[in-house]
Design a protein around this motif. Structure first.
Motif, PDB file in Angstrom:
ATOM      1  N   PRO A 208       0.446   5.119  14.809  1.00 41.32           N
ATOM      2  CA  PRO A 208      -0.485   5.467  14.180  1.00 41.32           C
ATOM      3  C   PRO A 208      -0.754   4.012  12.907  1.00 41.32           C
ATOM      4  O   PRO A 208      -0.938   3.721  13.504  1.00 41.32           O
ATOM      5  N   THR A 209      -2.569   4.632  12.966  1.00 37.48           N
ATOM      6  CA  THR A 209      -3.563   4.261  11.506  1.00 37.48           C
ATOM      7  C   THR A 209      -3.556   4.961  10.732  1.00 37.48           C
ATOM      8  O   THR A 209      -3.042   6.297  10.338  1.00 37.48           O
TER       9      THR A 209
ATOM     10  N   ILE B  59     -15.105   5.391   6.610  1.00 43.37           N
ATOM     11  CA  ILE B  59     -13.636   5.102   7.394  1.00 43.37           C
ATOM     12  C   ILE B  59     -13.031   4.573   8.591  1.00 43.37           C
ATOM     13  O   ILE B  59     -13.471   4.166   9.177  1.00 43.37           O
ATOM     14  N   ARG B  60     -12.314   3.643   7.388  1.00 45.47           N
ATOM     15  CA  ARG B  60     -11.444   2.584   8.359  1.00 45.47           C
ATOM     16  C   ARG B  60     -10.227   2.775   8.744  1.00 45.47           C
ATOM     17  O   ARG B  60      -9.066   2.782   7.839  1.00 45.47           O
ATOM     18  N   PRO B  61      -9.762   2.763   9.425  1.00 40.25           N
ATOM     19  CA  PRO B  61      -8.395   2.762   9.922  1.00 40.25           C
ATOM     20  C   PRO B  61      -7.600   1.281  10.244  1.00 40.25           C
ATOM     21  O   PRO B  61      -7.838   0.556  10.243  1.00 40.25           O
ATOM     22  N   ALA B  62      -6.108   1.221   9.560  1.00 36.64           N
ATOM     23  CA  ALA B  62      -5.595   0.446   9.134  1.00 36.64           C
ATOM     24  C   ALA B  62      -4.523   0.277   9.826  1.00 36.64           C
ATOM     25  O   ALA B  62      -3.311   1.477  10.198  1.00 36.64           O
TER      26      ALA B  62
ATOM     27  N   THR C  61      -3.052  -3.943   7.398  1.00 38.11           N
ATOM     28  CA  THR C  61      -4.027  -4.568   7.854  1.00 38.11           C
ATOM     29  C   THR C  61      -4.727  -3.956   7.970  1.00 38.11           C
ATOM     30  O   THR C  61      -4.822  -2.958   9.002  1.00 38.11           O
ATOM     31  N   TRP C  62      -6.165  -4.937   8.253  1.00 39.27           N
ATOM     32  CA  TRP C  62      -7.455  -3.814   8.855  1.00 39.27           C
ATOM     33  C   TRP C  62      -7.232  -4.199  10.237  1.00 39.27           C
ATOM     34  O   TRP C  62      -8.205  -3.402  11.105  1.00 39.27           O
ATOM     35  N   SER C  63      -6.785  -5.142  10.561  1.00 36.95           N
ATOM     36  CA  SER C  63      -6.895  -4.929  12.381  1.00 36.95           C
ATOM     37  C   SER C  63      -5.878  -5.894  13.178  1.00 36.95           C
ATOM     38  O   SER C  63      -4.665  -6.081  11.616  1.00 36.95           O
TER      39      SER C  63
ATOM     40  N   GLU D  60      -3.950  -0.572  -2.304  1.00 37.77           N
ATOM     41  CA  GLU D  60      -3.083   0.722  -3.053  1.00 37.77           C
ATOM     42  C   GLU D  60      -2.046   1.388  -1.740  1.00 37.77           C
ATOM     43  O   GLU D  60      -0.920   1.743  -1.943  1.00 37.77           O
ATOM     44  N   LEU D  61      -3.206   1.098  -0.365  1.00 33.71           N
ATOM     45  CA  LEU D  61      -1.615   1.630   0.628  1.00 33.71           C
ATOM     46  C   LEU D  61      -0.479   0.353   0.611  1.00 33.71           C
ATOM     47  O   LEU D  61       0.570   1.291   0.959  1.00 33.71           O
ATOM     48  N   ASN D  62      -0.893  -0.650   0.789  1.00 32.41           N
ATOM     49  CA  ASN D  62       0.453  -1.679   0.765  1.00 32.41           C
ATOM     50  C   ASN D  62       1.300  -1.017  -0.534  1.00 32.41           C
ATOM     51  O   ASN D  62       2.369  -1.739  -0.507  1.00 32.41           O
TER      52      ASN D  62
END
Length: 513
Positions: free
Chosen positions: A152-153, A163-166, A184-186, A283-285
């Motif tokens: 899952p991202t 909206i970008r998936p991480a 991470t972004w990708s 923020e997510l990290n």
């Protein structure tokens, strides 16, 4: 014969062979199948207690055990003392620890209530079979780090509303199951390598072996037998002194620790964050790091302690120290040197030594430098440029090119002036006739080099004729010199006298009616 009597009989045999027969320690080890270290300990204790052979008659097995091992349990008993198999299994994960060593420690602690070595190994094997299948994989302390991405991202709302998936990177140490995770972004190469660097810093050291999945960023070509690693990934491994052993394709059991670690991260971290909205990767990290601490402190269900406790006991002491400087990402690209001894990286040309023309090279592009390697040896270094153009090192040019590059209009005109004013005038006209002065360099050098065959005086007179007649081809000057026109006297300008117009012999228009 009971196991405890077998153990005490071997101790007596060691004392007899040493004190009576005078055999060496290695000879005793070969005859009794006892390790050299254990024999040395027995003899050291015997020397401390001033034992000699033969032993006193009143020194039975129990008394001998109490004299050599005062803290041991020497009580005779029919029931053997069961080792704590979970502790035995955990000790076996440490480097250099063997079943033989653990059995000898066990017999010293319970000399009259212990199993023989073969029984010890058999009962441990029976206990191991009753455990979960994942326990069959033995992981040495500090040996392997299993790496994978969660399925899952996590969506992140950017500043513009996009909206970008991480992606979620997961790394798990084999012995302790101590886990690291980050977003991470990708899953691209820079993010993949950056996550490794931050994982090593999180663990505070480097494992001996990395076991990644066959991600394209890490493995250029997946293969069961000979996988090809990405060159940048190899560079990171060399920087940290670790080896890389990718899991076999379609063999998830090769990285079972990573599979379980990913599952735990998905259940205990991502599932708990599913209702939150994040507006930045940082923020997510931050939230992941808080929940990760809780996950590593959570007690095991079937084992004593937690991942953090096992990490402190097993993996942390065995990890190799980090290098002085962290790895900096370097993009690696293969190229072939063009005939103009330059290679191209992102629309900019960089020079290499001219003798490498036509050879395949590797371009290592860092944040500030461009390095070119040939046969694993650095042959050129340039400051990285982020705009189209050409960067040429003078030392990379051939000798002829280097000499040509040193010419300037001023240098050519100084040389021409030293030969004569008419030569200077002709050279100056050539430089002004072209759109770019460099286009006239060759013809000017051709003229100036004629001084090797002709003296400056002749060259100056030939240029005077050419300037007077408007000749601007080098072959015209060569023709003047070959025909020796420059050596002819100057033509005489005779002033024609005016004749009288009224002379009797001069007839005008009226005479022809």
């Amino acid at each position: 014969m009971s196991a405890q009597r077998i153990a005490m009989r071997k101790i007596r045999e060691v004392l007899r062979l040493r004190l009576s027969a005078g055999l060496s320690i290695r000879q005793i080890s070969a005859g009794t199948k006892i390790s050299v270290g254990s024999i040395q300990n027995i003899l050291k204790l015997a020397e401390q207690h001033q034992l000699c052979w033969p032993l006193p008659d009143d020194l039975d097995d129990q008394a001998l055990a109490l004299r050599l091992y005062p803290g041991s349990d020497a009580r005779p008993a029919r029931k053997f003392q069961q080792p704590v198999w979970s502790e035995i299994h955990q000790e076996l994960r440490k480097k250099g620890v063997t079943k033989q060593l653990l059995w000898e420690e066990y017999t010293r602690q319970y000399p009259n209530r212990c199993y023989s070595y073969s029984q010890f190994c058999a009962r441990y094997a029976d206990w191991l079979k009753r455990q979960q299948r994942s326990m069959r994989q033995m992981h040495r302390a500090g040996d392997k780090l299993f790496i994978d991405y969660a399925g899952p991202t996590v969506p992140i709302v950017c500043a513009g509303g996009e909206i970008r998936p991480a992606s979620i990177f997961v790394a798990v140490l084999g012995a302790s199951s101590y886990t690291y995770a980050e977003a991470t972004w990708s899953q691209s190469l820079p993010d993949w390598l950056g996550s490794h660097v931050r994982a090593f810093e999180f663990f505070g050291g480097c494992p001996a072996l990395l076991v990644p999945d066959n991600l394209k960023s890490g493995v250029s070509k997946a293969c069961r037998y000979e996988p090809e690693l990405n060159p940048a990934y190899q560079q990171l491994a060399a920087h940290y002194g670790v080896a890389v052993l990718p899991a076999r394709p379609y063999k998830p059991k090769d990285k079972a620790k990573a599979e379980v670690g990913v599952q735990l991260v998905e259940r205990w971290i991502l599932a708990r964050l599913r209702h939150q909205t994040f507006f930045s990767l940082a923020e997510l990290n931050q939230c992941i790091r808080a929940l990760l601490t809780e996950l590593n402190d959570k007690p095991f269900k079937q084992w004593p302690g937690s991942r953090r406790q096992w990490f402190e006991q097993l993996d942390r002491p065995a990890l190799a120290p980090l290098p002085k400087h962290a790895y900096q990402y370097v993009a690696i690209k293969t190229a072939r040197v063009a005939i103009d001894y330059h290679v191209q990286y992102e629309h900019h040309l960089y020079s290499v030594p001219h003798h490498c023309v036509g050879e395949p090279v590797e371009i290592h592009a860092g944040e500030r430098l461009i390095e070119v390697y040939f046969l694993n040896r650095r042959i050129a270094t340039h400051v990285r440029q982020f705009h189209p153009g050409t960067t040429t090192e003078p030392a990379h040019r051939p000798e002829k090119h280097a000499r040509h590059q040193q010419w300037t209009p001023g240098r050519l005109m100084n040389w021409a002036q030293s030969l004569g004013p008419e030569v200077l005038r002709w050279v100056n006209a050539q430089l002004n006739r072209q759109q770019h002065p460099e286009q006239a360099y060759r013809v000017c050098l051709g003229l100036l080099n004629l001084q090797r065959s002709y003296p400056p005086e002749r060259l100056n007179r030939a240029c005077a004729l050419a300037n007077r007649e408007g000749l601007y081809r080098l072959k015209n000057i060569k023709a003047i010199l070959l025909s020796h026109r420059d050596q002819l006297p100057d033509p005489m300008f005779v002033q024609t006298s005016l004749l009288p117009q009224d002379h009797e012999n001069i007839r005008g228009p009226d005479s022809f009616h």
